[in-house]
Each structure stands twice: as structure tokens, then as C-alpha cells.
Design an enzyme around this catalytic site. Structure first.
Site, PDB file in Angstrom:
ATOM      1  N   ALA A   1       0.718  -1.193   0.047  1.00 48.85           N
ATOM      2  CA  ALA A   1       0.043   0.007   0.006  1.00 48.85           C
ATOM      3  C   ALA A   1       0.706   1.051  -0.076  1.00 48.85           C
ATOM      4  CB  ALA A   1      -1.005   0.029   1.178  1.00 48.85           C
TER       5      ALA A   1
ATOM      6  N   SER B   1       1.041  -4.915  -4.923  1.00 45.68           N
ATOM      7  CA  SER B   1      -0.189  -6.035  -5.169  1.00 45.68           C
ATOM      8  C   SER B   1       0.029  -6.338  -6.876  1.00 45.68           C
ATOM      9  CB  SER B   1      -1.495  -5.152  -5.072  1.00 45.68           C
ATOM     10  OG  SER B   1      -1.477  -3.919  -5.873  1.00 45.68           O
TER      11      SER B   1
ATOM     12  N   ASP C   1       1.141  -1.150 -14.169  1.00 44.74           N
ATOM     13  CA  ASP C   1       1.598  -2.189 -13.185  1.00 44.74           C
ATOM     14  C   ASP C   1       2.058  -3.319 -13.240  1.00 44.74           C
ATOM     15  OD1 ASP C   1       1.194   0.233 -11.745  1.00 44.74           O
ATOM     16  OD2 ASP C   1       0.532  -0.675  -9.856  1.00 44.74           O
TER      17      ASP C   1
END
Ligand code: PMV
EC number: 2.7.1.36
Length: 290
Positions: free
Chosen positions: A73, A79, A123
Site C-alpha cells: 500500500a 499488489s 503496474d
């Protein structure tokens, strides 16, 4: 048993506006996430919604073990790296036969589903392939990394929620479309300028500062991120901007070799964590099983 790892990333230019089809440039960085997947009849639902979605999408059952060098985070793509490494490990362990490209596409599906339907492939693509990448809508390209890209990351240690920040921008688009779209057009312009100046750190620094100001105007800044970018610039960085969803997380600063330590020290003086790292050019890779 199969173990794969995948790198984190910084978004150099174009976060948020990339969700709406504008260009972005991202770079894979050295810290990685490593995931081991083992075929197992006793499937325990993983804690991470990203890992759960990987198993749901591929329709297999197994156990998972994750080790991470990336803070979660924080905008460094942990992630996406977990998702990419998990999918490669599943692909390997269950012999599903997906190509690297296909695993990257699946990873994007997982991110999108877990982020409430709004996400770009930035990402997951950069974590899959490594290096420096350009993304615009469905166009994805690997770029030749510039020779002397010396960067320092500053982790504000304030956790952020990507889905919430993406929703915040969507809300601005609903309530003030002219303003939101104007800012995103400008970010797109800055990113294209950056594409033409990748070998010119001075100009790149000016463009980073502009991109940061535009992200602030979009409402995804944070007082601590402002403090960090100012500290980095005052310590001699060519430029500095937030990286990723904002509202917390990280900034990155472009430095000359000579100013790197000073910039890292200035970030530390703000009670934030400096990370001096460099480009990862491998992307996802198979690791030895332990
Ligand atoms: O929080 P991060 O670093 O994963 O950044 C997300 C980047 C956004 O552009 C805000 C969203 C996206 O999916 O591209």
C-alpha cells in the site's frame, strides 16, 4: 511446487490519467515479491484478494507462500508484483501453458477486478516484463532505458488505498468534468514531452515537478508528499513527484550521482524512508524452490 518472483515499480509519469487512455511511463525497480505455489487438495482461501482472484480466474487449487521486499500500500506496485508472481507460479505448477504476454494480460484482469473495474495495465505490464515501459490504452511498449537515471524513492510511510484514490479522480470527473479532463490532458502532454527528454535529466526534472503539481490539482496529493518533494528538490534533485495513486505512498526524485546521498538524507530528515534503487530489467522470473 513452483516459485516465481516479480519486481515492483515506480510510475515516472502519467498516473491516474493513464486510467483514461492518456500515456504513462513506468520503470521496474529491484525490490521483488516472491511467491511459491504448491498443488494441494486442501485449498485455504488466501488473505489477499489479489491471490484469491488469481486462483479463481485460473480455476486451480493450491497453497501459497509469499515473501516480499516491497512495502504494501505504498505505491511501489506490491499488489501487481504479488499478482504477477502468483500467476506465473500457478502457470508453472499446473502446467497451464500461458505465454509471458498472456500471464501479463491475466494479471491485468485480476488487478482490474480487485480495483473495482478501474485500472490501467501499467503496474502489471511493467512487473511482468521489467525495464522501462510506455503505456497508452492498449498500446504497451518497452523503451530503451536511459544510461544515467539515478533515482531515490521516498516512502512517506502513510499507507494509501489505490481504489479509493482512483474513485476520487472518477468523482472529480463526474462533478467537474472540464477541470478534471483539462488536468488529465495536461498530464498527457507532460508525459509525451518526457518521452522526448528521457536522456535529459534537467528537462525531465522540470517535467516531473509539473506532473506533481497537476496531480496535486487533481486532488491526489498529500501534505507529507509535498514536504518530501520540496525537501528532495532543495537537496539538489533535478525534480521530484509523487508516484502511483497518491494520498500517501511514495515520491521519487531524479538525482545526479553527486546529489543522491544528500537527497536520501533530506528524505530521512522528514521522518520518511529513502530507498535508493535502480532499474530491474528482468521482470518476472523463476526462482529456485527452497
Ligand atoms: O498505487 P499504485 O502505485 O498501484 O498506482 C496506481 C496507478 C493509477 O494510475 C492511479 C491506477 C492505475 O491502475 O493505473
Amino acid at each position: 511446487m513452483a516459485t516465481w518472483s516479480a519486481p515492483g515499480k515506480v510510475i515516472l509519469f502519467g498516473e491516474h490519467s493513464v486510467v483514461y487512455g492518456k500515456p504513462a511511463i513506468a520503470m521496474a525497480i529491484k525490490p521483488r515479491v516472491q511467491v511459491t505455489v504448491r498443488h494441494s487438495r486442501y485449498y485455504q482461501k488466501p488473505n489477499s484478494p489479489y491471490i484469491s482472484e488469481c486462483f479463481r480466474l485460473t480455476d486451480v487449487k493450491g497453497s501459497v507462500y509469499v515473501r516480499s521486499q516491497l512495502p504494501s500500500a505504498s505505491g511501489l506496485g506490491s499488489s501487481a508484483a504479488v499478482t504477477v508472481a502468483t500467476l506465473f507460479a500457478i502457470n508453472d505448477e499446473f502446467e497451464l501453458g500461458y505465454t509471458r504476454e498472456e500471464v501479463g494480460d491475466l494479471a491485468f484482469e485480476v488487478e482490474k477486478a480487485t480495483q473495482g473495474g478501474r485500472a490501467s495495465a501499467t503496474d502489471t505490464y511493467v512487473s511482468t516484463f521489467g525495464g522501462l515501459v510506455f503505456i497508452r490504452g492498449s498500446e504497451k511498449r518497452r523503451l530503451l532505458p536511459p544510461q544515467n537515471l539515478s533515482i531515490v524513492i521516498g516512502n512517506s510511510l502513510i499507507s494509501h488505498n489505490t481504489a479509493e484514490m482512483v474513485e476520487k479522480v472518477a468523482e472529480l470527473r463526474r462533478t467537474s468534468p472540464v477541470i478534471a479532463n483539462g488536468i488529465m490532458d495536461a498530464i498527457g502532454g507532460v508525459t509525451m514531452e518526457a518521452m522526448h527528454n528521457l536522456e535529459n535529466p534537467k528537462e525531465l526534472g522540470v517535467l516531473m515537478n509539473r506532473n506533481h503539481a497537476l496531480l496535486d490539482a487533481l486532488g491526489v496529493g498529500h501534505p507529507v508528499l509535498s514536504q518530501l518533494v520540496l525537501a528532495a528538490r532543495n537537496a539538489g534533485a533535478y525534480g521530484a513527484k509523487l508516484s502511483g495513486a497518491g494520498g500517501g505512498g511514495c515520491i521519487w526524485a531524479l538525482c545526479s550521482k553527486g546529489s543522491r546521498n544528500r537527497v536520501a538524507g533530506a528524505i530521512e530528515d522528514c521522518d520518511a524512508r529513502p530507498i535508493t534503487t535502480s532499474i530491474d530489467t528482468e521482470g518476472a522470473r523463476r526462482e529456485k524452490d527452497e
